[in-house]
Design a protein around this motif. Structure first.
Motif, PDB file in Angstrom:
ATOM      1  N   THR A  85      45.942  25.754  51.822  1.00 33.07           N
ATOM      2  CA  THR A  85      44.538  25.413  51.581  1.00 33.07           C
ATOM      3  C   THR A  85      43.637  26.604  51.877  1.00 33.07           C
ATOM      4  O   THR A  85      42.676  26.874  51.146  1.00 33.07           O
ATOM      5  CB  THR A  85      44.143  24.196  52.428  1.00 33.07           C
ATOM      6  N   LEU A  86      43.957  27.347  52.927  1.00 32.76           N
ATOM      7  CA  LEU A  86      43.188  28.556  53.238  1.00 32.76           C
ATOM      8  C   LEU A  86      43.322  29.587  52.123  1.00 32.76           C
ATOM      9  O   LEU A  86      42.327  30.197  51.696  1.00 32.76           O
ATOM     10  CB  LEU A  86      43.663  29.143  54.573  1.00 32.76           C
ATOM     11  N   LEU A  87      44.544  29.808  51.624  1.00 29.46           N
ATOM     12  CA  LEU A  87      44.747  30.740  50.522  1.00 29.46           C
ATOM     13  C   LEU A  87      43.955  30.315  49.290  1.00 29.46           C
ATOM     14  O   LEU A  87      43.378  31.155  48.582  1.00 29.46           O
ATOM     15  CB  LEU A  87      46.236  30.832  50.179  1.00 29.46           C
ATOM     16  N   CYS A  88      43.904  29.007  49.041  1.00 29.71           N
ATOM     17  CA  CYS A  88      43.186  28.521  47.859  1.00 29.71           C
ATOM     18  C   CYS A  88      41.680  28.650  47.990  1.00 29.71           C
ATOM     19  O   CYS A  88      40.973  28.633  46.968  1.00 29.71           O
ATOM     20  CB  CYS A  88      43.578  27.075  47.567  1.00 29.71           C
ATOM     21  N   SER A  89      41.175  28.796  49.213  1.00 28.77           N
ATOM     22  CA  SER A  89      39.741  29.043  49.368  1.00 28.77           C
ATOM     23  C   SER A  89      39.353  30.396  48.775  1.00 28.77           C
ATOM     24  O   SER A  89      38.185  30.638  48.469  1.00 28.77           O
ATOM     25  CB  SER A  89      39.346  28.973  50.848  1.00 28.77           C
ATOM     26  N   PHE A  90      40.350  31.259  48.565  1.00 30.37           N
ATOM     27  CA  PHE A  90      40.161  32.534  47.864  1.00 30.37           C
ATOM     28  C   PHE A  90      40.580  32.420  46.403  1.00 30.37           C
ATOM     29  O   PHE A  90      39.879  32.872  45.497  1.00 30.37           O
ATOM     30  CB  PHE A  90      40.970  33.627  48.565  1.00 30.37           C
ATOM     31  N   ILE A  91      41.737  31.784  46.151  1.00 31.10           N
ATOM     32  CA  ILE A  91      42.297  31.714  44.799  1.00 31.10           C
ATOM     33  C   ILE A  91      41.370  30.970  43.848  1.00 31.10           C
ATOM     34  O   ILE A  91      41.136  31.422  42.710  1.00 31.10           O
ATOM     35  CB  ILE A  91      43.678  31.025  44.832  1.00 31.10           C
ATOM     36  N   VAL A  92      40.844  29.823  44.272  1.00 30.11           N
ATOM     37  CA  VAL A  92      40.051  28.987  43.363  1.00 30.11           C
ATOM     38  C   VAL A  92      38.793  29.702  42.874  1.00 30.11           C
ATOM     39  O   VAL A  92      38.557  29.790  41.658  1.00 30.11           O
ATOM     40  CB  VAL A  92      39.729  27.626  44.010  1.00 30.11           C
ATOM     41  N   PRO A  93      37.957  30.247  43.756  1.00 31.06           N
ATOM     42  CA  PRO A  93      36.753  30.923  43.232  1.00 31.06           C
ATOM     43  C   PRO A  93      37.056  32.177  42.414  1.00 31.06           C
ATOM     44  O   PRO A  93      36.363  32.459  41.431  1.00 31.06           O
ATOM     45  CB  PRO A  93      35.941  31.250  44.489  1.00 31.06           C
ATOM     46  N   VAL A  94      38.087  32.949  42.812  1.00 34.61           N
ATOM     47  CA  VAL A  94      38.422  34.144  42.039  1.00 34.61           C
ATOM     48  C   VAL A  94      38.960  33.755  40.660  1.00 34.61           C
ATOM     49  O   VAL A  94      38.589  34.349  39.639  1.00 34.61           O
ATOM     50  CB  VAL A  94      39.425  35.022  42.796  1.00 34.61           C
ATOM     51  N   GLY A  95      39.840  32.752  40.611  1.00 38.98           N
ATOM     52  CA  GLY A  95      40.344  32.286  39.331  1.00 38.98           C
ATOM     53  C   GLY A  95      39.233  31.764  38.436  1.00 38.98           C
ATOM     54  O   GLY A  95      39.231  32.016  37.218  1.00 38.98           O
ATOM     55  N   TRP A  96      38.295  31.056  39.012  1.00 44.66           N
ATOM     56  CA  TRP A  96      37.141  30.540  38.276  1.00 44.66           C
ATOM     57  C   TRP A  96      36.312  31.695  37.713  1.00 44.66           C
ATOM     58  O   TRP A  96      35.897  31.699  36.556  1.00 44.66           O
ATOM     59  CB  TRP A  96      36.315  29.671  39.211  1.00 44.66           C
ATOM     60  N   MET A  97      36.103  32.712  38.539  1.00 45.88           N
ATOM     61  CA  MET A  97      35.300  33.862  38.125  1.00 45.88           C
ATOM     62  C   MET A  97      35.982  34.621  36.978  1.00 45.88           C
ATOM     63  O   MET A  97      35.330  35.026  36.016  1.00 45.88           O
ATOM     64  CB  MET A  97      35.087  34.797  39.307  1.00 45.88           C
ATOM     65  N   VAL A  98      37.299  34.795  37.071  1.00 45.00           N
ATOM     66  CA  VAL A  98      38.026  35.583  36.073  1.00 45.00           C
ATOM     67  C   VAL A  98      38.171  34.839  34.753  1.00 45.00           C
ATOM     68  O   VAL A  98      38.051  35.433  33.673  1.00 45.00           O
ATOM     69  CB  VAL A  98      39.413  35.989  36.618  1.00 45.00           C
ATOM     70  N   THR A  99      38.446  33.523  34.809  1.00 42.95           N
ATOM     71  CA  THR A  99      38.755  32.765  33.594  1.00 42.95           C
ATOM     72  C   THR A  99      37.613  31.866  33.119  1.00 42.95           C
ATOM     73  O   THR A  99      37.645  31.395  31.984  1.00 42.95           O
ATOM     74  CB  THR A  99      39.992  31.876  33.821  1.00 42.95           C
TER      75      THR A  99
END
Length: 230
Positions: free
Chosen positions: A156-170
């Motif tokens: 869940t901590l890792l996804c606090s980074f993955i989700v916004p970055v993935g959203w920004m990129v795609t």
């Protein structure tokens, strides 16, 4: 988002996918560790299920140069990105759902981050077992956190980074929120080992992949029976 929508979501995310995995520390190293668990030798024929843009395919090439690799993905966009890269002549890419693959028999099957996304995982695993030669090896490289509150918290901590970055990129947040939720809801390591045994695999073992995602990503290994039961 349901699992039948996943390939279409990956079609739209394909162009930014290599960037996202490239900023994930240890992502490619972990794939290579799991690929080596197949025990590949030159001349073997290997099926790479859920190959995406080719990260898992590259791990197989690194593990055993000279193996014949059939790399398959249900997302046309991901396959298109993979085909644009330079590959040995022994690598072939196929656009197909895992459950529809009809490419003959294989010495080994590698599936990275796939089983969690399958609509009917046990049916597909049985199909995969049928594509393996007697005694052939299956390796799954998969997220599995459900057995551990600590691992769930790390994910869940890792996804606090993955989700916004993935959203920004795609420009699509739903795929990455699905990623978080699908891992949290998926089998723990014990349940996935049991699932492999139920679908006919023998000698099933698993181990966590070392590194930043220790306890989050695991290598699962099993074998097709030396002789099918009548």
């Amino acid at each position: 988002m349901n699992k039948l929508e996943v390939p279409g979501k990956f079609d739209r995310a394909a162009r930014g996918y290599d960037f996202l995995v490239g900023i994930n520390p240890g992502y490619h190293q972990a794939l290579r560790l799991s690929a080596r668990a197949l025990g590949l030798r030159p001349g073997m024929r290997v099926l790479d299920l859920g190959c995406g843009t080719g990260a898992s395919t590259a791990a197989l090439v690194a593990a055993a140069p000279g193996v014949e690799i059939v790399a398959v993905d249900a997302s046309a966009g991901m396959i298109e990105q993979a085909r644009r890269k330079r590959w040995p002549s022994s690598v072939k890419f196929v656009h197909s759902r895992a459950e529809d693959v009809d490419e003959g028999q294989f010495d080994a099957v590698f599936a990275a981050y796939l089983v969690r996304n399958l609509p009917q995982p046990e049916d597909t695993l049985r199909h995969v077992r049928g594509m393996l030669k007697p005694g052939g090896t299956l390796v799954l490289h998969e997220y599995s956190v459900r057995d551990s509150l600590v691992s769930t918290a790390v994910w869940t901590l890792l996804c606090s980074f993955i989700v916004p970055v993935g959203w920004m990129v795609t420009g699509d947040r739903s795929l990455y929120t699905y990623l978080w939720r699908s891992v949290v809801d998926f089998d723990g390591a014990t349940a996935l080992r049991d699932r492999l045994r139920r679908t006919g695999f023998t000698g099933v073992r698993s181990a966590p992949v070392p590194g930043l995602q220790l306890g989050v990503v695991h290598t699962f290994r099993g074998h097709a029976p030396e002789q099918e039961q009548p």
